[in-house]
Design a protein around this motif. Sequence first.
Motif, PDB file in Angstrom:
ATOM      1  N   LYS A  89      -7.481   4.353  -9.650  1.00 54.44           N
ATOM      2  CA  LYS A  89      -8.048   4.943  -8.440  1.00 54.44           C
ATOM      3  C   LYS A  89      -8.879   3.916  -7.674  1.00 54.44           C
ATOM      4  O   LYS A  89      -8.823   3.834  -6.439  1.00 54.44           O
ATOM      5  CB  LYS A  89      -8.906   6.149  -8.806  1.00 54.44           C
ATOM      6  N   GLY A  90      -9.637   3.124  -8.411  1.00 55.82           N
ATOM      7  CA  GLY A  90     -10.448   2.089  -7.768  1.00 55.82           C
ATOM      8  C   GLY A  90      -9.606   1.036  -7.089  1.00 55.82           C
ATOM      9  O   GLY A  90      -9.920   0.594  -5.972  1.00 55.82           O
ATOM     10  N   TYR A  91      -8.515   0.636  -7.744  1.00 54.42           N
ATOM     11  CA  TYR A  91      -7.660  -0.384  -7.146  1.00 54.42           C
ATOM     12  C   TYR A  91      -6.897   0.149  -5.943  1.00 54.42           C
ATOM     13  O   TYR A  91      -6.588  -0.595  -5.012  1.00 54.42           O
ATOM     14  CB  TYR A  91      -6.695  -0.943  -8.191  1.00 54.42           C
ATOM     15  N   ARG A  92      -6.591   1.442  -5.951  1.00 50.23           N
ATOM     16  CA  ARG A  92      -5.952   2.023  -4.770  1.00 50.23           C
ATOM     17  C   ARG A  92      -6.903   1.958  -3.570  1.00 50.23           C
ATOM     18  O   ARG A  92      -6.486   1.656  -2.456  1.00 50.23           O
ATOM     19  CB  ARG A  92      -5.535   3.470  -5.052  1.00 50.23           C
ATOM     20  N   ALA A  93      -8.179   2.248  -3.816  1.00 48.66           N
ATOM     21  CA  ALA A  93      -9.176   2.119  -2.747  1.00 48.66           C
ATOM     22  C   ALA A  93      -9.290   0.664  -2.293  1.00 48.66           C
ATOM     23  O   ALA A  93      -9.398   0.375  -1.093  1.00 48.66           O
ATOM     24  CB  ALA A  93     -10.525   2.642  -3.231  1.00 48.66           C
ATOM     25  N   GLY A  94      -9.248  -0.252  -3.276  1.00 54.44           N
ATOM     26  CA  GLY A  94      -9.285  -1.668  -2.932  1.00 54.44           C
ATOM     27  C   GLY A  94      -8.075  -2.092  -2.123  1.00 54.44           C
ATOM     28  O   GLY A  94      -8.183  -2.930  -1.210  1.00 54.44           O
ATOM     29  N   GLN A  95      -6.916  -1.509  -2.430  1.00 51.69           N
ATOM     30  CA  GLN A  95      -5.717  -1.806  -1.659  1.00 51.69           C
ATOM     31  C   GLN A  95      -5.865  -1.403  -0.206  1.00 51.69           C
ATOM     32  O   GLN A  95      -5.441  -2.126   0.700  1.00 51.69           O
ATOM     33  CB  GLN A  95      -4.519  -1.053  -2.255  1.00 51.69           C
ATOM     34  N   THR A 103       0.828  -1.209   0.000  1.00 52.62           N
ATOM     35  CA  THR A 103       0.000   0.000   0.000  1.00 52.62           C
ATOM     36  C   THR A 103       0.860   1.255   0.000  1.00 52.62           C
ATOM     37  O   THR A 103       0.551   2.240  -0.679  1.00 52.62           O
ATOM     38  CB  THR A 103      -0.928  -0.002   1.229  1.00 52.62           C
ATOM     39  N   ILE A 104       1.952   1.213   0.755  1.00 54.49           N
ATOM     40  CA  ILE A 104       2.858   2.364   0.818  1.00 54.49           C
ATOM     41  C   ILE A 104       3.660   2.491  -0.471  1.00 54.49           C
ATOM     42  O   ILE A 104       3.836   3.580  -1.012  1.00 54.49           O
ATOM     43  CB  ILE A 104       3.789   2.233   2.037  1.00 54.49           C
ATOM     44  N   SER A 105       4.156   1.372  -0.997  1.00 49.40           N
ATOM     45  CA  SER A 105       5.021   1.417  -2.174  1.00 49.40           C
ATOM     46  C   SER A 105       4.278   1.885  -3.428  1.00 49.40           C
ATOM     47  O   SER A 105       4.872   2.499  -4.311  1.00 49.40           O
ATOM     48  CB  SER A 105       5.659   0.043  -2.431  1.00 49.40           C
ATOM     49  N   THR A 106       2.974   1.589  -3.515  1.00 49.46           N
ATOM     50  CA  THR A 106       2.205   2.022  -4.672  1.00 49.46           C
ATOM     51  C   THR A 106       1.608   3.419  -4.489  1.00 49.46           C
ATOM     52  O   THR A 106       0.978   3.948  -5.408  1.00 49.46           O
ATOM     53  CB  THR A 106       1.060   1.040  -4.974  1.00 49.46           C
ATOM     54  N   GLY A 107       1.779   3.995  -3.312  1.00 49.10           N
ATOM     55  CA  GLY A 107       1.271   5.338  -3.062  1.00 49.10           C
ATOM     56  C   GLY A 107      -0.202   5.392  -2.721  1.00 49.10           C
ATOM     57  O   GLY A 107      -0.802   6.468  -2.721  1.00 49.10           O
ATOM     58  N   ASP A 116       8.319  -4.859  -8.318  1.00 42.22           N
ATOM     59  CA  ASP A 116       7.680  -3.557  -8.453  1.00 42.22           C
ATOM     60  C   ASP A 116       6.188  -3.782  -8.677  1.00 42.22           C
ATOM     61  O   ASP A 116       5.795  -4.413  -9.663  1.00 42.22           O
ATOM     62  CB  ASP A 116       8.278  -2.780  -9.624  1.00 42.22           C
ATOM     63  N   LEU A 117       5.383  -3.287  -7.760  1.00 41.24           N
ATOM     64  CA  LEU A 117       3.948  -3.548  -7.813  1.00 41.24           C
ATOM     65  C   LEU A 117       3.157  -2.339  -8.277  1.00 41.24           C
ATOM     66  O   LEU A 117       3.457  -1.209  -7.896  1.00 41.24           O
ATOM     67  CB  LEU A 117       3.443  -3.974  -6.424  1.00 41.24           C
ATOM     68  N   GLN A 118       2.132  -2.604  -9.083  1.00 43.09           N
ATOM     69  CA  GLN A 118       1.134  -1.619  -9.428  1.00 43.09           C
ATOM     70  C   GLN A 118      -0.089  -1.834  -8.530  1.00 43.09           C
ATOM     71  O   GLN A 118      -0.202  -2.888  -7.889  1.00 43.09           O
ATOM     72  CB  GLN A 118       0.756  -1.753 -10.910  1.00 43.09           C
ATOM     73  N   PRO A 119      -0.999  -0.855  -8.439  1.00 38.44           N
ATOM     74  CA  PRO A 119      -2.146  -1.000  -7.533  1.00 38.44           C
ATOM     75  C   PRO A 119      -2.940  -2.286  -7.741  1.00 38.44           C
ATOM     76  O   PRO A 119      -3.397  -2.902  -6.766  1.00 38.44           O
ATOM     77  CB  PRO A 119      -2.991   0.244  -7.853  1.00 38.44           C
ATOM     78  N   GLN A 120      -3.107  -2.717  -8.997  1.00 30.95           N
ATOM     79  CA  GLN A 120      -3.846  -3.959  -9.248  1.00 30.95           C
ATOM     80  C   GLN A 120      -3.166  -5.143  -8.578  1.00 30.95           C
ATOM     81  O   GLN A 120      -3.817  -6.022  -7.999  1.00 30.95           O
ATOM     82  CB  GLN A 120      -3.954  -4.215 -10.753  1.00 30.95           C
ATOM     83  N   GLN A 121      -1.824  -5.173  -8.672  1.00 34.89           N
ATOM     84  CA  GLN A 121      -1.082  -6.277  -8.066  1.00 34.89           C
ATOM     85  C   GLN A 121      -1.129  -6.201  -6.544  1.00 34.89           C
ATOM     86  O   GLN A 121      -1.257  -7.229  -5.866  1.00 34.89           O
ATOM     87  CB  GLN A 121       0.377  -6.235  -8.530  1.00 34.89           C
ATOM     88  N   GLY A 122      -1.010  -4.999  -6.018  1.00 29.15           N
ATOM     89  CA  GLY A 122      -1.075  -4.844  -4.565  1.00 29.15           C
ATOM     90  C   GLY A 122      -2.399  -5.318  -4.002  1.00 29.15           C
ATOM     91  O   GLY A 122      -2.445  -5.995  -2.965  1.00 29.15           O
ATOM     92  N   PHE A 123      -3.481  -4.984  -4.688  1.00 26.47           N
ATOM     93  CA  PHE A 123      -4.802  -5.422  -4.251  1.00 26.47           C
ATOM     94  C   PHE A 123      -4.906  -6.944  -4.279  1.00 26.47           C
ATOM     95  O   PHE A 123      -5.386  -7.570  -3.329  1.00 26.47           O
ATOM     96  CB  PHE A 123      -5.869  -4.801  -5.155  1.00 26.47           C
TER      97      PHE A 123
END
Length: 416
Positions: A171-177, A34-38, A249-256
Amino acid sequence: MESFSLILAIVVVTALAFDFTNGFHDTANAMATTISTGAMRPKVAVAMSAVLNLVGAFLSVEVANTISKGLVDEAGIRPEVIFAALVGAILWNLLTWLVGLPSSSSHALMGGLIGATIASAGVGAVHGDVLVTKVLIPAIAAPVVAGIAALLATRLTYSLGKKADGKASEKGYRAGQIASAGLVSLAHGTNDAQKTMGVITLALVAGGAVAPDSDPPMWVILSAGLAIALGTYLGGWRIIRTMGKGLTDLQPQQGFAAQTSAATVILASSHIGFSLSTTHSVSGSVMGAGLGRKGGVVRWSTATRMFVAWGLTLPAAALVGALAEYVTGFGSWGTAVVAVFLVASSAAIWKISRREVVDHTNVNDADVAEPAGVVTTAMAAVTPPPAGGTATDGPSVTIPAQASAEREPSTTTTPV
């Protein structure tokens, strides 16, 4: 409560100190991606994780009962044995935190307890069937299951999001994260805080303060939850950097996908009483998510160092626990020597860590580069040169796209 001796008080305080180290050692499990993807600011992320760890501590006592009633024979345990076990677990946690490796606090505790018990009462006092079925098998299965689940979830996520608007989807995946990170934090409190509860309850039984086969008293549940929450809030920034930037290196989709997979595995294991390593589960899911994205990579040199740390955790903590138990066997002065050694070693590790400070202000400053090992070098040797490139007498330096864009175009490749 029938009695509460000085040694029992020392054991309880030391157990809470271990719980504190468990908190900051394992903050990365919930919040690194969550921190690494911002998706969240570092301090806000660890604050949320701390609160949910505290809440999770009240959800179940199954794992606590595995430790206090199942792993070792209560009849052969003295409070000094628990103290020695905690010394081994705390020192291993601090050493791996110093070098930024996400090892298992759970296995450090198990190893310390097993080593101290064997030194005190012999091999027969350890219940081998419980060790194998509820500790060792989950240790191997958890990262594999979580990794496969995260890999499949990542591929499904990208497949479903092909036609979605890029910015809206991100944005949606960041919320999901954020939601999935909260679930991991809740699961961590449910699983890991219970381990300290189980150790304290075992010490209380050994010291005659509570009856055998008792569940953890409410004050034990509350104090263990508060200790792990405080440690979580301080943040294990070194391990967060490794987990968030060092493995892949993770993107929000991967982090979720990674966090949801890990949380599912951890909560299921807590429900059936498996003393699962949340570190193993989350690390496996992060690697699975890294492999699940097309073009994604896992930095195997970092992963290899992590695997080595996993393999050493049980025996290393067991050895220190056994040695500490041997010294405490000399009486009160032996216990005092072990206590002084623990405090002095912890202070020395903290002082060494101040040489290179990692905190919320710089945890995302730079990626953790993978050293050029044998595999990396071999792959570079057989990789075809880019279009328009010229042959050289040696390997050429690869310049990141951003850096190369800032330089003047060059028509030659400089040999190394």
